[in-house]
Design a protein around this motif. Structure first.
Motif, PDB file in Angstrom:
ATOM      1  N   UNK A 190     128.976 -42.718 -22.193  1.00 19.18           N
ATOM      2  CA  UNK A 190     128.950 -41.403 -22.833  1.00 19.18           C
ATOM      3  C   UNK A 190     130.344 -41.027 -23.314  1.00 19.18           C
ATOM      4  N   UNK A 191     130.411 -40.578 -24.565  1.00 14.20           N
ATOM      5  CA  UNK A 191     131.683 -40.174 -25.139  1.00 14.20           C
ATOM      6  C   UNK A 191     132.468 -41.303 -25.771  1.00 14.20           C
ATOM      7  N   UNK A 192     131.971 -42.538 -25.680  1.00 19.92           N
ATOM      8  CA  UNK A 192     132.665 -43.680 -26.269  1.00 19.92           C
ATOM      9  C   UNK A 192     132.022 -44.072 -27.588  1.00 19.92           C
ATOM     10  N   UNK A 193     132.686 -44.982 -28.282  1.00 23.02           N
ATOM     11  CA  UNK A 193     132.348 -45.250 -29.680  1.00 23.02           C
ATOM     12  C   UNK A 193     130.958 -45.834 -29.890  1.00 23.02           C
ATOM     13  N   UNK A 213     121.388 -44.156 -27.981  1.00 18.79           N
ATOM     14  CA  UNK A 213     120.533 -43.051 -28.434  1.00 18.79           C
ATOM     15  C   UNK A 213     119.486 -43.541 -29.431  1.00 18.79           C
ATOM     16  N   UNK A 214     119.849 -44.552 -30.239  1.00 17.58           N
ATOM     17  CA  UNK A 214     118.970 -45.014 -31.311  1.00 17.58           C
ATOM     18  C   UNK A 214     117.973 -46.061 -30.842  1.00 17.58           C
ATOM     19  N   UNK A 243     127.608 -45.789 -15.477  1.00 12.57           N
ATOM     20  CA  UNK A 243     128.123 -44.857 -16.486  1.00 12.57           C
ATOM     21  C   UNK A 243     127.476 -45.053 -17.854  1.00 12.57           C
ATOM     22  N   UNK A 244     126.501 -45.938 -17.929  1.00 15.87           N
ATOM     23  CA  UNK A 244     125.757 -46.100 -19.182  1.00 15.87           C
ATOM     24  C   UNK A 244     124.331 -45.624 -18.963  1.00 15.87           C
ATOM     25  N   UNK A 245     123.613 -45.417 -20.053  1.00 13.99           N
ATOM     26  CA  UNK A 245     122.255 -44.905 -19.961  1.00 13.99           C
ATOM     27  C   UNK A 245     121.323 -45.833 -19.207  1.00 13.99           C
TER      28      UNK A 245
END
Length: 324
Positions: free
Chosen positions: A207-210, A216-217, A259-261
């Protein structure tokens, strides 16, 4: 083979349906225009235009489409050979399941891997602007911009496979698409996103990274990585020279899975990558030890394509190690 490109042609940059299309291999600038084309044979290409292209996708006798984003230092015929190998493996595994469609972005045609690497990074970033328009075209097409003669919606699922620096193209494309077209956020467009030997930093998906928009897609994001990938070692060395110090996603997988989805999965390919692609261990997701025979990485990837689930046998599992 259908394909989309933003490489400059030797002809006019103006689209002309049903004209011969010839790549200008000495020009690796990223064009603002995109061309919807068909490969008819070796170095034989026809521009068919977006309307005919999308209708061909809709009419194709397959359940799913897979957008294929290649890595750096690949000229068009290199890309087409790799996609033909991948398509052959898909057809052998289950005919009529998947149609692979490459997005050909401009890699360099000069000598020197390091020089190619930096030139290609710039081309990858600039290609985002043209490919963002391609995604918007896909979205409009899927969500109701149908042809008058065939108003029924297209129900094919869309997936994406990004290899090596193609992950940078995907990351930047989604970032540009959101910035200029989708201020409310990107839609859930892809069923599966496969990030293979990804040449982006290993915190990218957090989250918050490039690379957060990739998660999300996509319904599922599967990261295939191998610590002894020699091509990514060269990438790391090149980036260190320019004071960019971070491990690559394709070397270690995500830095911290917590820390990732929850839709991000990690697959360690360290036990097979150099066996499948000696000595670099970089293109290990197609054939195994014998060309045309699927490797364990391809079999895992194709199972996810078919089922829409990375670990269908265990819905709580997020990581695995692949072995023969």
């Amino acid at each position: 083979m259908l394909f989309i490109t933003n490489r400059f042609p030797t002809q006019s940059i103006r689209t002309r349906v049903n004209r011969n299309f010839t790549f200008d291999l000495n020009n690796n600038a990223a064009g603002n225009s995109v061309y919807y084309c068909e490969r008819q044979g070796l170095d034989d290409y026809l521009e068919i235009g977006s309307t005919a292209f999308l209708q061909r996708l809709k009419e194709a006798d397959v359940r799913q489409v897979l957008i294929y984003l290649h890595g750096f230092s690949n000229l068009p015929e290199d890309v087409f050979a790799a996609v033909a190998e991948f398509q052959g493996l898909c057809d052998a595994a289950r005919p009529g399941e998947v149609l692979a469609v490459p997005l050909v972005w401009p890699c360099d045609n000069d000598l020197g891997v390091v020089k190619d690497y930096w030139d290609d990074q710039e081309s990858a970033d600039m290609s985002a602007f043209s490919f963002a328009r391609v995604l918007q075209r896909f979205l409009d097409w899927r969500e109701g911009e149908q042809f008058e003669q065939d108003p029924t919606p297209c129900l094919k699922r869309i997936n994406v496979l990004a290899h090596s620096m193609g992950n940078r193209v995907l990351r930047e494309t989604l970032r540009v698409w959101r910035k200029y077209s989708l201020p409310g956020g990107v839609p859930l467009l892809f069923r599966n996103t496969f990030l293979v030997a990804a040449d982006i930093v290993n915190e990218s998906l957090e989250e918050g990274h490039s690379g957060e928009l990739i998660t999300h897609a996509s319904r599922n994001v599967t990261v295939y990585f191998a610590s002894d990938d020699l091509a990514l070692r060269a990438s790391k060395a090149s980036n260190l020279k320019n004071r960019i110090a971070s491990r690559r996603l394709g070397h270690s997988g995500p830095e911290d899975m917590s820390r990732v989805g929850r839709n991000v999965f990690a697959v360690d390919c360290d036990d097979v990558n150099t066996r499948y692609d000696f000595p670099k261990g970089h293109s290990y997701f197609r054939s195994g030890t014998t060309f045309g025979e699927p490797g364990v990485v391809f079999r895992h990837l194709f199972t996810a394509l078919e089922s829409g689930r990375v670990f269908p046998e265990d819905e709580t599992r997020r990581m695995t190690i692949l072995r023969e």
